[in-house]
Design a protein around this motif. Structure first.
Motif, short mmCIF file in Angstrom:
data_model
loop_
_atom_site.label_atom_id
_atom_site.label_comp_id
_atom_site.label_asym_id
_atom_site.label_seq_id
_atom_site.Cartn_x
_atom_site.Cartn_y
_atom_site.Cartn_z
N MET A 106 0.81 -1.21 0.00
CA MET A 106 0.00 0.00 0.00
C MET A 106 0.85 1.27 0.00
N TRP A 126 -4.62 4.49 4.63
CA TRP A 126 -3.92 3.27 5.02
C TRP A 126 -2.85 3.59 6.05
N TRP A 264 -0.20 -2.84 6.01
CA TRP A 264 -1.05 -1.67 6.24
C TRP A 264 -2.44 -2.12 6.69
N PRO A 266 -6.59 -0.33 7.16
CA PRO A 266 -7.39 0.87 6.89
C PRO A 266 -7.81 1.60 8.17
#
Length: 587
Positions: A106, A126, A264, A266
């Motif tokens: 990400m 992220w 990563w 969210p």
């Protein structure tokens, strides 16, 4: 909308739609309006271009791309919440993920990041997890995985100083796998007759060595690289229900590379993903409706898909029509349950079903902890715990266990702390933290209770399930003794839970079994988005590969088939443009 009429002249992707993430929406009612919009005939948009069965990431991804191409798409979800394995739930003041634990690649302008930004208009923020992002316990030894192209390799070499050549060769093969993966995807996009010609004549092996690695055992390759059993285990530590000796080297190498730059999560949790994808579908005139169980795919007299039938009570159904039907329900649900019997019995459908088998289920323990991340000394890192370093023998033994021996043989598990990964968790759930423990589980260990209802399967089921949960928790508490008196809540999910909430046939966590046979080039070419039934397409994990990003790529491959356009070329051009612009800004 047939394939010819669906062809588009312009890319559906544009950086103009991408903007900086807005603050996380924490209002429950506002989120419910997006994620839990219940089905009614009146809520179905008119003049649909496509119907998507299932709102997992495979279904959402293809729906978003079609919406960006100007299509009116209806997504139907049987559960009360959208998102599939990305949905979350709350109990006793705690919030838990159900499937997404972390994602790799990400970094800015990385292909996976470019894809997810396009699918969410850039609204996902992220958060990079701290290093080491993974701890791997093999008996009494522990190894660490850290982020960074150079740092990743250097850390491995520090831990295995005598194995530098083996590590170097593994990284070379991993890089080759990544660079040549588009060739694997192309097998599913070019005409089937051409794919089979190239495979049966052995031409694919002249084109790239990746096709040999696809159906070569992970154990076979790693045994050629090193005699160090710990290093072999580290090369294959990301378990998914298949022993290393029966799994594809290609898949394992791809996963190791996927996390080479780190992991990563969210901001706001996994449900942020569907929360920001659904509005894109709606803006184009489409909708996502929950509590909409598709009982049948409707076909015309000529055998083409023309719509679906949604169960509306025990004796009634609502028929919805569209020129394209896309299933994110998986191969088994689609072909064994949803298509009419006379279609199901066709040789070309049976051929597909005979190529694959159900994957192993999983067992999850959700633990609510009293205290903040700082108070409990929690990290955003994840922990993979194995009793010893021979993963082949361990997993083979575990998969063969009778039910009565399971509790005393829980030798592998994954442990993660979602609350420590999400900077907004304390804002939303002050003074609370959570932990998830994950291991694999066979469906038949729980099958005797399959006739019961969710949350009401009987005291013996609850006792068996929670005994497993407590055994797993004890292993974790031995590693994190500071948590022993902090457990306020615990619940467990068996394959029956996944069967109920995610409508998987046998609680199949990873769709079709990701074993060696599944990644044979001919099987990969045969199982594609376009099915033998005209106007019916597949999306999700079964199309390309398993997991969160595997499902997304299944959606992109499906959208490419529906739109008659190789969308990866559009994405590659966009990625190149973004990288060039990034370099200009730096200079």
């Amino acid at each position: 909308m047939n394939v010819d009429s669906a062809r588009i002249e312009r890319s559906p992707f544009s950086q103009a739609t991408v903007s900086s993430p807005k603050p996380v929406v924490t209002d429950y009612e506002a989120r419910k309006k997006v994620l839990q919009k219940g089905f009614s005939p009146e809520a179905v948009p008119p003049n649909l271009d496509a119907i998507v069965i299932g709102s997992g990431l495979g279904g959402l991804s293809v729906a978003v791309v079609l919406a960006k191409a100007g299509k009116w798409v209806l997504v139907l979800e049987q559960h009360s919440k959208a998102g599939g394995c990305c949905h979350t739930f709350q109990e006793k003041g705690f919030e838990f993920d159900t499937g997404l634990h972390y994602v790799g690649q990400m970094h800015k302008t990385g292909m996976t990041r470019v894809i997810m930004d396009q699918l969410t208009d850039g609204q996902l923020d992220w958060v990079k997890l701290e290093d080491p992002y993974d701890f791997i316990t093999l008996g009494d030894k522990e190894y660490q995985m850290v982020s960074g192209k150079k740092a990743f390799v250097e850390q491995l070499e520090r831990q295995f100083p005598e194995e530098k050549e083996a590590i170097k060769e593994y990284m070379r093969l991993s890089k080759l796998v990544v660079r040549h993966t588009p060739l694997v995807a192309i097998l599913k996009m070019i005409p089937f007759w051409l794919s089979t010609f190239l495979i049966r004549r052995g031409i694919v092996h002249w084109i790239s060595p990746v096709f040999r690695l696809l159906h070569t055992s992970h154990s076979k390759i790693t045994e050629q690289l090193t005699t160090n059993q710990d290093l072999r285990a580290v090369f294959g530590y990301l378990f998914y229900g298949v022993t290393p000796k029966n799994s594809s080297f290609y898949v394992n190498a791809l996963m190791i590379h996927h996390y080479k730059r780190g992991a990563w999560y969210p901001r706001g949790g996994a449900s942020e993903i569907p929360f920001h994808m659904i509005p894109i579908i709606e803006r184009s005139g489409g909708a996502l409706l929950t509590r909409a169980r598709v009982s049948q795919i409707l076909v015309s007299e000529t055998g083409a898909a023309i719509g679906v039938s949604v169960q509306k009570g025990p004796n009634s159904a609502v028929k919805i029509y569209a020129p394209v039907v896309i299933s994110d329900a998986g191969i088994f649900n689609t072909f064994e349950k949803m298509v009419p019997p006379h279609i199901r019995s066709k040789p070309e459908i049976q051929t597909i079903l005979n190529l694959v088998q159900h994957s192993m289920g999983c067992f999850l323990v959700f633990v609510g902890l009293r205290g903040t991340k700082e108070e409990l000394g929690l990290k955003s890192s994840s922990y993979w715990i194995y009793k010893h370093n021979n993963l082949d023998s361990m997993m083979a033994k575990y998969a063969a266990l009778p039910r009565e021996e399971v509790i005393n043989n829980l030798d592998m598990m994954f442990v993660t702390f979602p609350s420590a990964k999400d900077p907004t968790y304390q804002q939303r759930h002050p003074g609370h933290s959570c932990m998830t423990i994950f291991t694999m589980a066979r469906y038949d260990w729980f099958e005797g209770w399959s006739g019961g209802r969710a949350r009401n399967r009987g005291a013996d089921y609850d006792a068996f399930k929670m005994e497993i949960a407590h055994q797993l928790l004890e292993v974790v508490l031995a590693k994190f003794p500071q948590l022993r008196d902090k457990v306020d809540y615990m619940e467990a999910a068996s394959p029956l839970s996944h069967q109920y909430y995610l409508a998987t046939p046998l609680g199949d966590t990873f769709g079709t079994d990701p074993d060696l046979r599944r990644f044979d080039p001919l099987v990969m070419a045969t199982i594609r988005a376009k099915t033998p039934i005209p106007n019916l397409y597949l999306t999700g994990q079964d199309v390309f590969s398993f997991g969160v990003i595997g499902a997304v790529h299944g959606g992109l491959i499906c959208a490419s088939a529906v739109l008659g356009r190789i969308l990866y070329l559009d994405l590659a051009l966009l990625k190149k443009k973004l990288k060039t612009e990034g370099h200009k800004k730096e200079t």
